[in-house]
Scaffold this active site. Structure first.
Site, PDB file in Angstrom:
ATOM      1  N   ASP A 159       0.840  -1.203   0.000  1.00 53.65           N
ATOM      2  CA  ASP A 159       0.000   0.000   0.000  1.00 53.65           C
ATOM      3  C   ASP A 159       0.880   1.260   0.000  1.00 53.65           C
ATOM      4  O   ASP A 159       0.579   2.236  -0.684  1.00 53.65           O
ATOM      5  CB  ASP A 159      -0.903  -0.021   1.235  1.00 53.65           C
ATOM      6  CG  ASP A 159      -1.633  -1.352   1.356  1.00 53.65           C
ATOM      7  OD1 ASP A 159      -2.441  -1.646   0.474  1.00 53.65           O
ATOM      8  OD2 ASP A 159      -1.357  -2.109   2.308  1.00 53.65           O
ATOM      9  N   HIS A 187      -4.603  -3.512   6.265  1.00 51.65           N
ATOM     10  CA  HIS A 187      -4.423  -3.752   4.825  1.00 51.65           C
ATOM     11  C   HIS A 187      -5.790  -4.122   4.258  1.00 51.65           C
ATOM     12  O   HIS A 187      -6.122  -5.285   4.081  1.00 51.65           O
ATOM     13  CB  HIS A 187      -3.413  -4.863   4.563  1.00 51.65           C
ATOM     14  CG  HIS A 187      -3.414  -5.290   3.121  1.00 51.65           C
ATOM     15  ND1 HIS A 187      -2.958  -4.475   2.104  1.00 51.65           N
ATOM     16  CD2 HIS A 187      -3.859  -6.416   2.513  1.00 51.65           C
ATOM     17  CE1 HIS A 187      -3.126  -5.093   0.941  1.00 51.65           C
ATOM     18  NE2 HIS A 187      -3.674  -6.263   1.164  1.00 51.65           N
TER      19      HIS A 187
END
Ligand code: NAX
Length: 366
Positions: A159, A187
């Site tokens: 990410d 996440h």
């Protein structure tokens, strides 16, 4: 030449591993002077496919690849491992609720935590990639009573890298020109990609981009990137996930560059008001094989709301699998704080590794 290190990888015949293993063997993760032993683990039905991957690794004749071993169970596969990359997980099947997914993976990661506890090297470093990564990391860590929770992390570097790449493309800079990106939280689509500390060529990023673009385009784009790749490619991100695993482990083991901030999913020690006892992505710096949360970052109202949302999702996930978390490890998970500067892992309740030597004492656990 250095002594080889043992790296165990689960899900070794899967899509991510098909990129990851070749990068590790080429020295991208542990350094170009570090030989590696790959202990590859798969489910019994995938062993033949894994044998094919092993043949390809052999055919690359990597100078740093010392040995490859193949295992159909984690108890053998984790033996003496210095590093464990937990990539394999049970994907969401048709008609499966999110709570079902959490529960089936909880069983897998509980077993893996116990196996790490019983068979891996005492200072093993563990990175959980298999989803739901944060909660799987919590389960593994809670099932490893003799390891420190600080030995477990989960992958949010993908990410982080996505945010950096997207900002670079938008601003016309290169990824190298950007620092200070932070991914907070889970996440999952509730993660918060925060640009308030980010810089482009040393200048604040938010003064160089449009706030509406940041709020309405950038944040959802980073949050939904995994889905967008599945829509476009028909397959989930694999090569970029492998790159992120290499980056996260590399930085954890070999250190971040001076002044650099990276995001890692780690056990919350209560920093920034995040409830203790969940795995949450924080801004960290690494040195001496340890990580430390970057402190003192100002959180405005906009950011606080997003931190609260992603924290709440992790608390909800934890509630679903709470009954599978051993009570004996609760205290160690609520009392952790890590001080990078002294290299000491502290427990707020004063407990810690036993001091037995009468000649010299250090309380470094990693
Ligand atoms: P694949 O389905 O291609 O491969 C997974 C492999 O794991 C399979 O070969 C399977 O046989 C094996 N496996 C499953 N359970 C196992 C167990 N208990 N022990 C050993 N092996 C086991 O998936 P892939 O694309 O490689 O993704 C792997 C995991 O990463 C998935 O859970 C995925 O959701 C997750 N991801 C996490 C990311 C993150 O940033 N944290 C991003 C990428 C990825 O989506």
């Amino acid at each position: 030449m250095r002594r080889p290190v043992r790296i165990a990888v689960t899900g070794a015949a899967g899509a991510i591993s098909y990129s990851l293993l070749f990068k590790i063997a080429a020295g991208e993760m542990m350094g170009k002077d570090q030989p590696v032993i790959l202990q590859l683990i798969e489910l019994p039905h995938a062993m033949e496919s894994l044998r094919g991957v092993a043949m390809e690794l052999e055919d690359c004749a990597y100078p740093l690849l010392h040995t490859i071993t193949l295992h159909d169970n984690v108890e053998d596969g984790f033996k003496s491992a210095h590093y464990a990359l937990l990539v394999g997980a049970r994907p969401r099947g048709p008609g499966m609720e999110r709570s079902d997914l959490l529960e089936v993976n909880a069983e897998i990661f509980a077993r893996q935590g116990r196996a790490l506890n019983d068979f891996a090297n005492r200072d093993v470093k563990v990175l959980v990639t298999g989803n739901p990564a944060n909660t799987n990391a919590l389960i593994a860590s809670r099932n490893a009573p003799n390891l420190s929770p600080s030995q477990f992390t989960c992958l949010t570097r993908l990410d982080h890298n996505r945010a950096k790449g997207i900002l670079a493309s938008h601003s016309g800079a290169t990824a190298r020109d950007i620092n200070g990106i932070i991914i907070w939280g889970n996440h999952s689509p509730t993660q918060y990609p925060d640009l308030h500390q980010a810089t482009i060529l040393g200048e604040p990023a938010l003064s160089q981009i449009d706030m509406d673009w940041y709020r309405d385009v950038f944040i959802p784009q980073v949050q939904q990137r995994g889905g967008a790749i599945i829509d476009a490619r028909g397959l989930s991100s694999a090569a970029s996930a492998a790159q992120a695993i290499v980056n996260q482990m590399h930085d954890w083991v070999l250190g971040t560059d001076p002044g650099e901030i990276v995001s890692m999913g780690i056990l919350s020690d209560g920093s920034y008001g995040i409830e203790k006892g969940i795995f949450f992505s924080f801004p960290v710096r690494c040195n001496y094989g340890r990580y430390q949360i970057v402190r003192g970052i100002e959180i405005n109202e906009f950011s606080q709301q997003r931190l609260n949302d992603t924290e709440q999702e992790l608390l909800d996930e934890k509630a679903v699998i709470e009954h599978l978390l051993p009570k004996e490890t609760e205290a160690s998970h609520l009392n952790l704080s890590i001080c990078l500067r002294s290299g000491v892992t502290l427990y707020a309740d004063g407990t810690g590794p036993e001091q037995t030597s009468k000649f010299m004492t250090t309380n470094r656990v990693m």
